[in-house]
Design a protein around this motif. Sequence first.
Motif, PDB file in Angstrom:
ATOM      1  N   ALA A  80       0.995  -1.613   0.071  1.00  0.00           N
ATOM      2  CA  ALA A  80      -0.327   0.393   0.276  1.00  0.00           C
ATOM      3  C   ALA A  80       1.087   1.512   0.088  1.00  0.00           C
ATOM      4  O   ALA A  80       0.513   1.914  -0.359  1.00  0.00           O
ATOM      5  CB  ALA A  80      -0.980   0.181   0.844  1.00  0.00           C
ATOM      6  N   ALA A  81       1.974   1.243   0.638  1.00  0.00           N
ATOM      7  CA  ALA A  81       2.880   2.334   0.715  1.00  0.00           C
ATOM      8  C   ALA A  81       3.510   2.733   0.104  1.00  0.00           C
ATOM      9  O   ALA A  81       3.645   3.451  -0.527  1.00  0.00           O
ATOM     10  CB  ALA A  81       3.887   2.169   1.954  1.00  0.00           C
ATOM     11  N   ASP A  82       4.167   1.984  -0.871  1.00  0.00           N
ATOM     12  CA  ASP A  82       4.107   1.616  -2.678  1.00  0.00           C
ATOM     13  C   ASP A  82       3.869   2.067  -3.608  1.00  0.00           C
ATOM     14  O   ASP A  82       4.147   2.817  -4.210  1.00  0.00           O
ATOM     15  CB  ASP A  82       4.775   0.589  -2.741  1.00  0.00           C
ATOM     16  CG  ASP A  82       6.284  -0.253  -2.313  1.00  0.00           C
ATOM     17  OD1 ASP A  82       7.098   0.771  -1.388  1.00  0.00           O
ATOM     18  OD2 ASP A  82       6.521  -1.123  -1.931  1.00  0.00           O
ATOM     19  N   LEU A  83       2.076   1.973  -3.120  1.00  0.00           N
ATOM     20  CA  LEU A  83       1.744   1.750  -4.428  1.00  0.00           C
ATOM     21  C   LEU A  83       0.836   3.960  -4.570  1.00  0.00           C
ATOM     22  O   LEU A  83       0.530   4.019  -5.415  1.00  0.00           O
ATOM     23  CB  LEU A  83       0.028   1.162  -4.592  1.00  0.00           C
ATOM     24  CG  LEU A  83       0.460  -0.544  -4.812  1.00  0.00           C
ATOM     25  CD1 LEU A  83      -0.583  -1.356  -4.686  1.00  0.00           C
ATOM     26  CD2 LEU A  83       1.066  -0.723  -6.077  1.00  0.00           C
ATOM     27  N   GLY A  84       0.698   4.142  -2.627  1.00  0.00           N
ATOM     28  CA  GLY A  84       0.755   5.547  -2.539  1.00  0.00           C
ATOM     29  C   GLY A  84       1.879   6.288  -3.357  1.00  0.00           C
ATOM     30  O   GLY A  84       1.732   7.184  -3.550  1.00  0.00           O
ATOM     31  N   ASP A  85       3.125   5.782  -2.816  1.00  0.00           N
ATOM     32  CA  ASP A  85       3.912   6.785  -3.744  1.00  0.00           C
ATOM     33  C   ASP A  85       4.296   6.626  -4.951  1.00  0.00           C
ATOM     34  O   ASP A  85       4.347   7.374  -5.757  1.00  0.00           O
ATOM     35  CB  ASP A  85       5.228   6.159  -3.414  1.00  0.00           C
ATOM     36  CG  ASP A  85       5.615   5.660  -1.482  1.00  0.00           C
ATOM     37  OD1 ASP A  85       5.334   6.524  -0.830  1.00  0.00           O
ATOM     38  OD2 ASP A  85       6.978   5.485  -1.322  1.00  0.00           O
ATOM     39  N   ALA A  86       3.760   5.010  -5.860  1.00  0.00           N
ATOM     40  CA  ALA A  86       3.812   5.746  -7.006  1.00  0.00           C
ATOM     41  C   ALA A  86       2.457   7.079  -7.483  1.00  0.00           C
ATOM     42  O   ALA A  86       2.794   7.505  -8.762  1.00  0.00           O
ATOM     43  CB  ALA A  86       3.440   4.782  -7.285  1.00  0.00           C
ATOM     44  N   VAL A  87       1.254   6.768  -6.553  1.00  0.00           N
ATOM     45  CA  VAL A  87       0.461   7.949  -7.503  1.00  0.00           C
ATOM     46  C   VAL A  87       0.881   8.730  -7.295  1.00  0.00           C
ATOM     47  O   VAL A  87       1.363   9.835  -7.400  1.00  0.00           O
ATOM     48  CB  VAL A  87      -0.889   7.326  -6.795  1.00  0.00           C
ATOM     49  CG1 VAL A  87      -2.552   8.513  -6.975  1.00  0.00           C
ATOM     50  CG2 VAL A  87      -1.775   5.812  -7.279  1.00  0.00           C
ATOM     51  N   LEU A  88       1.483   9.296  -5.757  1.00  0.00           N
ATOM     52  CA  LEU A  88       1.739  10.394  -5.299  1.00  0.00           C
ATOM     53  C   LEU A  88       2.739  11.479  -5.978  1.00  0.00           C
ATOM     54  O   LEU A  88       2.277  12.534  -6.220  1.00  0.00           O
ATOM     55  CB  LEU A  88       1.426  10.989  -3.694  1.00  0.00           C
ATOM     56  CG  LEU A  88       0.241  10.488  -3.179  1.00  0.00           C
ATOM     57  CD1 LEU A  88       0.426  10.081  -1.377  1.00  0.00           C
ATOM     58  CD2 LEU A  88      -0.778  10.724  -2.861  1.00  0.00           C
ATOM     59  N   LEU A  89       4.115  10.371  -5.581  1.00  0.00           N
ATOM     60  CA  LEU A  89       5.230  11.022  -5.893  1.00  0.00           C
ATOM     61  C   LEU A  89       4.850  11.235  -7.419  1.00  0.00           C
ATOM     62  O   LEU A  89       5.633  12.235  -8.430  1.00  0.00           O
ATOM     63  CB  LEU A  89       6.448  10.127  -5.611  1.00  0.00           C
ATOM     64  CG  LEU A  89       6.569  10.106  -4.306  1.00  0.00           C
ATOM     65  CD1 LEU A  89       7.480   9.093  -4.247  1.00  0.00           C
ATOM     66  CD2 LEU A  89       7.121  11.492  -3.532  1.00  0.00           C
ATOM     67  N   GLY A  90       4.705  10.085  -8.475  1.00  0.00           N
ATOM     68  CA  GLY A  90       4.084  10.042 -10.173  1.00  0.00           C
ATOM     69  C   GLY A  90       3.145  11.514 -10.483  1.00  0.00           C
ATOM     70  O   GLY A  90       3.764  11.838 -11.579  1.00  0.00           O
ATOM     71  N   GLY A  91       2.736  12.259  -9.517  1.00  0.00           N
ATOM     72  CA  GLY A  91       1.541  13.057  -9.929  1.00  0.00           C
ATOM     73  C   GLY A  91       2.543  14.673  -9.281  1.00  0.00           C
ATOM     74  O   GLY A  91       1.223  15.104  -9.839  1.00  0.00           O
TER      75      GLY A  91
END
Length: 124
Positions: A80-91
């Motif tokens: 969940a943390a990795d996916l959150g990082d992908a979404v938030l940092l990626g955006g």
Amino acid sequence: MRVNLLRGVGAATALYGLAVAARPDLLARPSGLVDPDGRTAPATAVSLRPLGWRDAASGIAMLTAPAGPALTAATLLRIAADLGDAVLLGGTLPGRGTRAKAVAVSVGWGALSVAGLLVHERKE
């Protein structure tokens, strides 16, 4: 479940998290969160340290949780943390290339954790 893979992901995550908590530049530089001279602003460092602690805590949980439901829960938290990082940092990170790298790294670590949960140990 590949316990050894999950323990390895946990160890790497914990070490990286502790390093970022101590030296936020390790995350700020590749994320493009430094000034033109390559320095991390104090406010940015303060904001990145909790991410380091989060990663350290989730990694330690993966290292120490007993195999089974506890390790699964610790790993799901890490995913969940990795996916959150992908979404938030990626955006939100500055620069298209920086965002793409952040997504690739986050999704890559998350995928290792997913593989660790889904791939069964070989019986010999």
